[in-house]
Structures are given as structure tokens and as C-alpha cells.
Design an enzyme around this catalytic site. Sequence first.
Site, PDB file in Angstrom:
ATOM      1  N   ARG A  79     -61.840   7.816   2.777  1.00  0.00           N
ATOM      2  CA  ARG A  79     -61.427   7.265   1.483  1.00  0.00           C
ATOM      3  C   ARG A  79     -59.934   6.934   1.443  1.00  0.00           C
ATOM      4  O   ARG A  79     -59.504   6.065   0.683  1.00  0.00           O
ATOM      5  CB  ARG A  79     -61.856   8.212   0.354  1.00  0.00           C
ATOM      6  CG  ARG A  79     -63.376   8.234   0.176  1.00  0.00           C
ATOM      7  CD  ARG A  79     -63.814   9.252  -0.849  1.00  0.00           C
ATOM      8  NE  ARG A  79     -63.519  10.612  -0.469  1.00  0.00           N
ATOM      9  CZ  ARG A  79     -64.307  11.391   0.280  1.00  0.00           C
ATOM     10  NH1 ARG A  79     -65.456  10.930   0.729  1.00  0.00           N
ATOM     11  NH2 ARG A  79     -63.949  12.618   0.584  1.00  0.00           N
TER      12      ARG A  79
ATOM     13  N   GLU B 152     -61.639  22.452   3.207  1.00  0.00           N
ATOM     14  CA  GLU B 152     -62.297  23.260   2.170  1.00  0.00           C
ATOM     15  C   GLU B 152     -63.718  23.624   2.582  1.00  0.00           C
ATOM     16  O   GLU B 152     -64.205  24.692   2.286  1.00  0.00           O
ATOM     17  CB  GLU B 152     -62.303  22.474   0.842  1.00  0.00           C
ATOM     18  CG  GLU B 152     -62.650  23.312  -0.356  1.00  0.00           C
ATOM     19  CD  GLU B 152     -62.810  22.474  -1.625  1.00  0.00           C
ATOM     20  OE1 GLU B 152     -62.685  21.241  -1.569  1.00  0.00           O
ATOM     21  OE2 GLU B 152     -63.078  23.086  -2.676  1.00  0.00           O
TER      22      GLU B 152
HETATM   23  P1  AMP Z   1     -58.304  19.601   2.454  1.00  0.00           P
HETATM   24  O1  AMP Z   1     -58.069  19.392   3.918  1.00  0.00           O
HETATM   25  O2  AMP Z   1     -58.922  20.930   2.168  1.00  0.00           O
HETATM   26  O3  AMP Z   1     -57.056  19.357   1.641  1.00  0.00           O
HETATM   27  O4  AMP Z   1     -59.396  18.539   2.000  1.00  0.00           O
HETATM   28  C1  AMP Z   1     -59.028  17.234   1.738  1.00  0.00           C
HETATM   29  C2  AMP Z   1     -59.959  16.240   2.360  1.00  0.00           C
HETATM   30  O5  AMP Z   1     -61.317  16.592   2.134  1.00  0.00           O
HETATM   31  C3  AMP Z   1     -59.765  14.902   1.724  1.00  0.00           C
HETATM   32  O6  AMP Z   1     -59.896  13.907   2.724  1.00  0.00           O
HETATM   33  C4  AMP Z   1     -60.849  14.805   0.679  1.00  0.00           C
HETATM   34  O7  AMP Z   1     -61.425  13.525   0.685  1.00  0.00           O
HETATM   35  C5  AMP Z   1     -61.871  15.847   1.091  1.00  0.00           C
HETATM   36  N1  AMP Z   1     -62.158  16.819   0.017  1.00  0.00           N
HETATM   37  C6  AMP Z   1     -61.941  18.162   0.078  1.00  0.00           C
HETATM   38  N2  AMP Z   1     -62.373  18.772  -1.021  1.00  0.00           N
HETATM   39  C7  AMP Z   1     -62.857  17.805  -1.819  1.00  0.00           C
HETATM   40  C8  AMP Z   1     -63.434  17.799  -3.130  1.00  0.00           C
HETATM   41  N3  AMP Z   1     -63.599  18.932  -3.822  1.00  0.00           N
HETATM   42  N4  AMP Z   1     -63.802  16.614  -3.636  1.00  0.00           N
HETATM   43  C9  AMP Z   1     -63.644  15.465  -2.945  1.00  0.00           C
HETATM   44  N5  AMP Z   1     -63.104  15.406  -1.708  1.00  0.00           N
HETATM   45  C10 AMP Z   1     -62.709  16.558  -1.145  1.00  0.00           C
END
Ligand code: AMP
Length: 168
Positions: A56, A93
Site C-alpha cells: 500500500r 504486528e
Molecule cells: P508494523 O511493522 O508493525 O509497523 O506494521 C506496519 C505494516 O503492516 C504496514 O505496512 C501496514 O500496512 C501493515 N499493518 C500492520 N498493522 C496493521 C493494521 N492494524 N491495519 C492495517 N495495516 C497494518
Amino acid sequence: MLDRLSEIVPDYPSEGISFKDLTPVFADAQGLRRIVDAIIEPFLGTFDVIAGLEARGFVLAAAAAYATGTGMITVRKAGKLPRPVHRDEYTLEYGTGVLEIHRDDVAPGTRVLILDDVLATGGTVGSALRLLELAGAKVTGVGVVLELEALHGRENLAGHKVHSLQLV
Ligand code: AMP
């Protein structure tokens, strides 16, 4: 506008995750223009190229690069890039992952703005930062549409200018 257009999907892609779906914002003519304009505004004049995180982040980075007359780098998941890469493993996450960039994507000293849709734990952006710095780039900013404040992603990106359009 973000509240009206974005969708929250409970328990996706796994139980307990509240997924923030921005695809309806991307699909809306005004929505796309407004988030792209707002996300780059604090960084104007500070970057030579924009790195988008798969997938995205590509939407935002391509539109922002076009709007600012700069280029775009694709930070991709493992195995997608055809030429020699820098590779970095990270935790997110919901699971773990590997990101890659082409080794010759950026010349040393290039100023890079990183864009993605959602900042959660900061693992993904942190990985992109390491990759770009490994290539000799200078990351001058990080822009995201939504920041999941409870996950403290910003703390993992200490020392970098992080701009989010909305805290959730
Ligand atoms: P993080 O590495 O934990 O900061 O996760 C960020 C990446 O995972 C981004 O590329 C987001 O598109 C996706 N992402 C993680 N958690 C979510 C969420 N709750 N909703 C949408 N996208 C998420």
C-alpha cells in the site's frame, strides 16, 4: 474524510488484529489527492526520492513522487526483485517478514522520504530504514496515513522525523 472513507476490519488477517483498510480512501479522487498532499507537506524540499513500502505504500509513494517531480524506490517483500539486493529481516504486528531493495537503488547521500499506509509497531519502517541506510542513503523523513498509537511504533524510529495524518 479519513474517518468517513476508511474501513476497520476486525480479526483480519488474524484474530485480535483490527485491520485499518485505506483502499476506499485510495479509490476516492479527493481522498487520494488530500492524503498525498498532506503526507508530503512537512517534508517538501527535504528529499530527492520517495521509498514506498510494499504494497500500500507504493500507492502513496508513486503518487507523491509524481506530484513532487521526484523518483520512487520500491521496498519489496522477499524474492520479488530480480537483481542483487540488500535484505533485512524484521518483526511486525502479525508475524515476521523480510524486506529487500536493489543494491543500486540509491546513490550514497541520496535523501529519501519513506511512505507507508499504517505505522503499527514500526518494525516495517525500521527495516526499510536499515536497508536504505545500508545503501548509503540519508532518510530525511517517514510519512504514514494512520499511526496506531498504542503500539508505540514511533519509539522504534527514534531520531527520525515521523509524520502521521491521524492517530488511531
Ligand atoms: P508494523 O511493522 O508493525 O509497523 O506494521 C506496519 C505494516 O503492516 C504496514 O505496512 C501496514 O500496512 C501493515 N499493518 C500492520 N498493522 C496493521 C493494521 N492494524 N491495519 C492495517 N495495516 C497494518
